[in-house]
Design a protein around this motif. Structure first.
Motif, PDB file in Angstrom:
ATOM      1  N   SER A  96       2.057  -4.129  -5.937  1.00 15.96           N
ATOM      2  CA  SER A  96       1.664  -5.106  -6.953  1.00 15.96           C
ATOM      3  C   SER A  96       2.622  -6.290  -6.944  1.00 15.96           C
ATOM      4  O   SER A  96       3.828  -6.094  -7.021  1.00 15.96           O
ATOM      5  CB  SER A  96       1.686  -4.455  -8.333  1.00 15.96           C
ATOM      6  OG  SER A  96       1.394  -5.391  -9.338  1.00 15.96           O
ATOM      7  N   PRO A  97       2.105  -7.520  -6.862  1.00 17.22           N
ATOM      8  CA  PRO A  97       0.700  -7.843  -6.649  1.00 17.22           C
ATOM      9  C   PRO A  97       0.295  -7.514  -5.214  1.00 17.22           C
ATOM     10  O   PRO A  97       1.134  -7.263  -4.354  1.00 17.22           O
ATOM     11  CB  PRO A  97       0.634  -9.345  -6.928  1.00 17.22           C
ATOM     12  CG  PRO A  97       2.003  -9.846  -6.601  1.00 17.22           C
ATOM     13  CD  PRO A  97       2.937  -8.727  -6.975  1.00 17.22           C
ATOM     14  N   ALA A  98      -1.002  -7.558  -4.979  1.00 12.90           N
ATOM     15  CA  ALA A  98      -1.544  -7.251  -3.658  1.00 12.90           C
ATOM     16  C   ALA A  98      -1.157  -8.328  -2.653  1.00 12.90           C
ATOM     17  O   ALA A  98      -0.713  -9.410  -3.023  1.00 12.90           O
ATOM     18  CB  ALA A  98      -3.059  -7.129  -3.750  1.00 12.90           C
ATOM     19  N   GLY A  99      -1.351  -8.012  -1.395  1.00  8.87           N
ATOM     20  CA  GLY A  99      -1.123  -8.959  -0.309  1.00  8.87           C
ATOM     21  C   GLY A  99      -0.305  -8.346   0.804  1.00  8.87           C
ATOM     22  O   GLY A  99      -0.537  -8.617   1.982  1.00  8.87           O
TER      23      GLY A  99
ATOM     24  N   LYS B  41      -6.657   1.873   1.922  1.00 10.91           N
ATOM     25  CA  LYS B  41      -7.587   2.354   0.900  1.00 10.91           C
ATOM     26  C   LYS B  41      -8.166   1.215   0.063  1.00 10.91           C
ATOM     27  O   LYS B  41      -9.365   1.107  -0.054  1.00 10.91           O
ATOM     28  CB  LYS B  41      -6.904   3.396   0.009  1.00 10.91           C
ATOM     29  CG  LYS B  41      -6.411   4.619   0.779  1.00 10.91           C
ATOM     30  CD  LYS B  41      -7.551   5.325   1.484  1.00 10.91           C
ATOM     31  CE  LYS B  41      -7.092   6.526   2.293  1.00 10.91           C
ATOM     32  NZ  LYS B  41      -8.205   7.218   2.935  1.00 10.91           N
ATOM     33  N   LEU B  42      -7.339   0.390  -0.554  1.00 14.14           N
ATOM     34  CA  LEU B  42      -7.813  -0.742  -1.346  1.00 14.14           C
ATOM     35  C   LEU B  42      -7.016  -1.985  -0.984  1.00 14.14           C
ATOM     36  O   LEU B  42      -5.787  -1.952  -0.974  1.00 14.14           O
ATOM     37  CB  LEU B  42      -7.660  -0.486  -2.844  1.00 14.14           C
ATOM     38  CG  LEU B  42      -8.575   0.569  -3.468  1.00 14.14           C
ATOM     39  CD1 LEU B  42      -8.227   0.752  -4.937  1.00 14.14           C
ATOM     40  CD2 LEU B  42     -10.035   0.191  -3.311  1.00 14.14           C
ATOM     41  N   PHE B  43      -7.730  -3.066  -0.724  1.00 16.47           N
ATOM     42  CA  PHE B  43      -7.112  -4.353  -0.432  1.00 16.47           C
ATOM     43  C   PHE B  43      -7.129  -5.211  -1.694  1.00 16.47           C
ATOM     44  O   PHE B  43      -7.970  -5.023  -2.579  1.00 16.47           O
ATOM     45  CB  PHE B  43      -7.874  -5.071   0.684  1.00 16.47           C
ATOM     46  CG  PHE B  43      -7.660  -4.468   2.036  1.00 16.47           C
ATOM     47  CD1 PHE B  43      -6.685  -4.966   2.871  1.00 16.47           C
ATOM     48  CD2 PHE B  43      -8.430  -3.391   2.457  1.00 16.47           C
ATOM     49  CE1 PHE B  43      -6.474  -4.415   4.125  1.00 16.47           C
ATOM     50  CE2 PHE B  43      -8.230  -2.832   3.707  1.00 16.47           C
ATOM     51  CZ  PHE B  43      -7.251  -3.338   4.544  1.00 16.47           C
TER      52      PHE B  43
ATOM     53  N   ILE C 251      -3.570  -5.292  -7.208  1.00 20.72           N
ATOM     54  CA  ILE C 251      -2.866  -4.230  -6.482  1.00 20.72           C
ATOM     55  C   ILE C 251      -3.534  -4.013  -5.135  1.00 20.72           C
ATOM     56  O   ILE C 251      -4.670  -4.422  -4.915  1.00 20.72           O
ATOM     57  CB  ILE C 251      -2.849  -2.878  -7.251  1.00 20.72           C
ATOM     58  CG1 ILE C 251      -4.275  -2.335  -7.417  1.00 20.72           C
ATOM     59  CG2 ILE C 251      -2.122  -2.992  -8.567  1.00 20.72           C
ATOM     60  CD1 ILE C 251      -4.340  -0.902  -7.895  1.00 20.72           C
ATOM     61  N   SER C 252      -2.817  -3.344  -4.257  1.00 24.96           N
ATOM     62  CA  SER C 252      -3.399  -2.779  -3.043  1.00 24.96           C
ATOM     63  C   SER C 252      -2.873  -1.356  -2.941  1.00 24.96           C
ATOM     64  O   SER C 252      -1.817  -1.027  -3.501  1.00 24.96           O
ATOM     65  CB  SER C 252      -3.049  -3.602  -1.804  1.00 24.96           C
ATOM     66  OG  SER C 252      -1.658  -3.693  -1.639  1.00 24.96           O
TER      67      SER C 252
END
Length: 170
Positions: free
Chosen positions: A114-117, A30-32, A40-41
């Motif tokens: 969180s964090p994204a990646g 949904k979100l990268f 966030i992702s």
């Protein structure tokens, strides 16, 4: 033309986002992090009946889960809970955890990372599984790259027996 310095607006319509297979559960992207300044992702995970995620821990990120449909069981450290639709849970980094479909119907949850990646681990795993049976060495390398550690959990056989789960293959 946008205003100088304006943030990018990201819109994900219902049903949009690449979908993939992670072995025991699925994933819908949904979100990268590239869309959230690395903050966030977000992915969605469908859980078929009997699905169980292998016990693992994250060394770099925390996860926040929201159950959308069905019932999903969570074990993190020595705490265990089953949540229905509308339930939330935090899963802190560094703590061995697992999740499973605790009901008799398919379940689904949103995962905020969180964090994204870490969403790129899911992407890589889905790509490997799409290509055929996973190569254990390639999976180990992918997990190490994203700081995920899989571990044996003495409590896992009890969870499998209580909920009639399919032991994870990965």
């Amino acid at each position: 033309m946008g205003i100088q310095g304006e943030s990018r607006l990201t819109i994900v319509q219902p049903g949009q986002g690449r979908q993939g297979d992670l072995g025991s559960i699925g994933v819908a992207f949904k979100l990268f992090g590239e869309q959230t300044n690395g903050q966030i992702s977000i992915v969605e995970h469908p859980f078929p009946v009997g699905a169980l995620v292998p016990p693992h821990l994250h060394t770099r990120e925390d996860e926040y889960s929201i159950v959308l449909e069905g019932e999903i069981g969570f074990r993190s450290g020595d705490r265990e809970v089953v949540l229905g639709a509308g339930g939330y849970i935090t899963k802190p980094r560094g703590e061995l955890h697992t999740m499973w479909n605790a009901g008799k119907v398919p379940a689904r949850m949103i995962e905020i990372i969180s964090p994204a990646g870490f969403e790129h681990f899911f992407w890589g795993l889905a790509n490997q599984l799409e290509a055929g049976p996973p190569d254990p060495e390639a999976l180990d390398k992918l997990a190490a790259h994203y700081g995920i550690e899989f571990a044996d959990a003495p409590w896992l056989p009890d969870i499998i027996a209580r909920y009639g789960l399919t032991p994870p293959m990965i």
